[in-house]
Write an enzyme that holds these catalytic residues in place. Structure first.
Site, PDB file in Angstrom:
ATOM      1  N   THR A 213       0.827  -1.198   0.000  1.00  0.00           N
ATOM      2  CA  THR A 213       0.000   0.000   0.000  1.00  0.00           C
ATOM      3  C   THR A 213       0.870   1.260   0.000  1.00  0.00           C
ATOM      4  O   THR A 213       0.633   2.196  -0.773  1.00  0.00           O
ATOM      5  CB  THR A 213      -0.916   0.023   1.236  1.00  0.00           C
ATOM      6  OG1 THR A 213      -1.641  -1.200   1.304  1.00  0.00           O
ATOM      7  CG2 THR A 213      -1.882   1.181   1.170  1.00  0.00           C
TER       8      THR A 213
ATOM      9  N   TYR B  55     -13.144  -4.059  -2.160  1.00  0.00           N
ATOM     10  CA  TYR B  55     -14.283  -3.735  -3.014  1.00  0.00           C
ATOM     11  C   TYR B  55     -15.267  -4.905  -3.188  1.00  0.00           C
ATOM     12  O   TYR B  55     -16.475  -4.721  -3.083  1.00  0.00           O
ATOM     13  CB  TYR B  55     -13.833  -3.232  -4.400  1.00  0.00           C
ATOM     14  CG  TYR B  55     -14.968  -2.631  -5.209  1.00  0.00           C
ATOM     15  CD1 TYR B  55     -15.464  -1.368  -4.906  1.00  0.00           C
ATOM     16  CD2 TYR B  55     -15.563  -3.332  -6.254  1.00  0.00           C
ATOM     17  CE1 TYR B  55     -16.521  -0.826  -5.618  1.00  0.00           C
ATOM     18  CE2 TYR B  55     -16.622  -2.800  -6.969  1.00  0.00           C
ATOM     19  CZ  TYR B  55     -17.093  -1.544  -6.652  1.00  0.00           C
ATOM     20  OH  TYR B  55     -18.137  -1.015  -7.348  1.00  0.00           O
TER      21      TYR B  55
ATOM     22  N   TYR C  74      -2.428  -9.878   5.085  1.00  0.00           N
ATOM     23  CA  TYR C  74      -2.476  -8.444   5.402  1.00  0.00           C
ATOM     24  C   TYR C  74      -3.925  -8.038   5.565  1.00  0.00           C
ATOM     25  O   TYR C  74      -4.683  -7.985   4.604  1.00  0.00           O
ATOM     26  CB  TYR C  74      -1.789  -7.656   4.285  1.00  0.00           C
ATOM     27  CG  TYR C  74      -1.805  -6.155   4.429  1.00  0.00           C
ATOM     28  CD1 TYR C  74      -2.047  -5.522   5.646  1.00  0.00           C
ATOM     29  CD2 TYR C  74      -1.563  -5.342   3.325  1.00  0.00           C
ATOM     30  CE1 TYR C  74      -2.060  -4.142   5.756  1.00  0.00           C
ATOM     31  CE2 TYR C  74      -1.556  -3.949   3.427  1.00  0.00           C
ATOM     32  CZ  TYR C  74      -1.805  -3.366   4.645  1.00  0.00           C
ATOM     33  OH  TYR C  74      -1.811  -2.000   4.760  1.00  0.00           O
TER      34      TYR C  74
ATOM     35  N   ARG D 220      -9.061   0.093   4.644  1.00  0.00           N
ATOM     36  CA  ARG D 220      -8.856   0.281   3.207  1.00  0.00           C
ATOM     37  C   ARG D 220      -9.647  -0.709   2.348  1.00  0.00           C
ATOM     38  O   ARG D 220      -9.879  -0.445   1.174  1.00  0.00           O
ATOM     39  CB  ARG D 220      -7.370   0.136   2.862  1.00  0.00           C
ATOM     40  CG  ARG D 220      -6.520   1.331   3.271  1.00  0.00           C
ATOM     41  CD  ARG D 220      -5.084   1.145   2.812  1.00  0.00           C
ATOM     42  NE  ARG D 220      -4.248   2.301   3.135  1.00  0.00           N
ATOM     43  CZ  ARG D 220      -4.014   3.328   2.331  1.00  0.00           C
ATOM     44  NH1 ARG D 220      -4.575   3.360   1.136  1.00  0.00           N
ATOM     45  NH2 ARG D 220      -3.233   4.320   2.707  1.00  0.00           N
TER      46      ARG D 220
ATOM     47  N   LYS E  76      -0.016  -9.507   8.970  1.00  0.00           N
ATOM     48  CA  LYS E  76       0.068  -8.090   9.319  1.00  0.00           C
ATOM     49  C   LYS E  76      -1.365  -7.666   9.593  1.00  0.00           C
ATOM     50  O   LYS E  76      -2.182  -7.594   8.677  1.00  0.00           O
ATOM     51  CB  LYS E  76       0.658  -7.270   8.166  1.00  0.00           C
ATOM     52  CG  LYS E  76       0.622  -5.766   8.396  1.00  0.00           C
ATOM     53  CD  LYS E  76       1.069  -4.996   7.160  1.00  0.00           C
ATOM     54  CE  LYS E  76       0.962  -3.498   7.385  1.00  0.00           C
ATOM     55  NZ  LYS E  76       1.317  -2.708   6.166  1.00  0.00           N
TER      56      LYS E  76
ATOM     57  N   ILE F  91       5.209  -4.007  10.863  1.00  0.00           N
ATOM     58  CA  ILE F  91       5.425  -3.648   9.459  1.00  0.00           C
ATOM     59  C   ILE F  91       5.052  -2.178   9.370  1.00  0.00           C
ATOM     60  O   ILE F  91       3.893  -1.812   9.512  1.00  0.00           O
ATOM     61  CB  ILE F  91       4.609  -4.530   8.508  1.00  0.00           C
ATOM     62  CG1 ILE F  91       5.047  -5.996   8.669  1.00  0.00           C
ATOM     63  CG2 ILE F  91       4.817  -4.068   7.052  1.00  0.00           C
ATOM     64  CD1 ILE F  91       4.328  -6.979   7.760  1.00  0.00           C
TER      65      ILE F  91
END
Length: 298
Positions: free
Chosen positions: A46, A109, A135, A140, A163, A204
């Site tokens: 990202t 999405y 992750y 997001r 993460k 991270i």
């Protein structure tokens, strides 16, 4: 595979035309490894602006970073997306580039179910021999990879870590119930020390671009049992941890950290659209952060 406790999610440097700046990328790698003490580097995550990098640019980055790092740190390729087949293809190609591991973000999405998430990650993990780091970043992606699904995935032989940017409660639940050797990383700099306290293995990080050395000291102090010193360092760094995301209002990563790098002597260019350039107000706020001012004066 040991990825270490301090991992940097690296920005992608761009030149004035918005193309990848390879010379600056090499300089950044040297800083992250030598000065900021990063033990692994995430490429095209990202923070590396993966949504606006082309497929070929990602492959070029993977190969370039592997070559320049030359074994001094582990290289983790961001190959996750909301398209399972595309993620499998990119993951296989990243493996051919010589990376050490993969970071796979939860599909955004589409809003898949927990079973869909499980099957997505399982399909990618089984397509490669590389170790996989999950992750989870609901802010997001609009979907949370639950602790139960994470633990189910942790049973797969090459799913070795996560993460997780969810609550400390979820992070602690995963850490308490995961198979031996499965690593839990915080994905939130401001929760780095609290996360260690509830069972995380490391962080991270975004802030480690500019205060990595101090973050490594914080982690080492905590692991050595000097909790008071670790807390003191965390408190000193908190303005940077928060400020790189709220300057003084929510500002999308990596816009602030790219400016912070330029302030500390390493211009890495602006972010690509649709991320807007940093405003004068935001730039002044980043420049006012005490740990950055200290670094700028040194």
């Amino acid at each position: 595979m040991e990825f270490g406790r301090l991992i940097t999610a690296m920005v992608t440097p761009f030149d004035n035309e918005g193309n990848i700046d390879w010379t600056t990328t090499e300089r950044l790698l040297e800083r992250l490894i030598v000065e900021e003490k990063s033990e692994s580097i995430v490429v095209a995550g990202t923070t590396g602006e993966s949504p606006t990098l082309t497929h070929n640019e990602k492959l070029e980055l993977f190969s370039f970073v592997v070559n320049k790092v030359a074994g001094r740190a582990k290289v983790i390729a961001g190959t996750g997306s909301n398209n399972t087949r595309a993620s499998i293809e990119l993951s296989k190609e990243a493996e051919q580039c010589g990376v050490d591991g993969l970071l796979l973000v939860t599909p955004y999405y589409n809003k898949p179910s927990q079973e869909g998430l499980y099957l997505h990650f399982k399909s990618i993990a089984e397509s490669v021999k590389l170790p996989v780091i999950l992750y989870n970043v609901e802010s997001r992606t609009a979907v949370n990879l639950s602790a139960q699904t994470t633990l189910r995935l942790a049973e797969l032989p090459n799913v070795v870590a996560t993460k997780d940017c969810a609550s400390l409660e979820q992070l602690a639940t995963i850490a308490a119930n995961a198979p031996e050797g499965f690593r839990v990383y915080s994905g939130d700099d401001s929760a780095a020390l609290p996360a260690l306290a509830v069972g995380a293995y490391g962080i991270i990080s975004v802030a480690s671009h500019v205060v990595g050395k101090e973050m490594k000291q914080m982690i080492d102090s905590y692991l050595a049992g000097d909790v008071a010193q670790a807390a003191k360092l965390h408190q000193e760094l908190l303005t940077v941890f928060k400020g790189l995301f709220y300057c003084p209002h929510p500002t999308p990563n990596p816009v602030p950290v790219k400016h912070a790098l330029s302030l500390t002597g390493l211009p890495v260019g602006s972010a690509r659209l649709p991320l807007a350039p940093i405003t004068s107000e935001e730039a002044a706020f980043v420049a006012s952060l005490p740990p950055l001012q200290k670094r700028m004066q040194s």
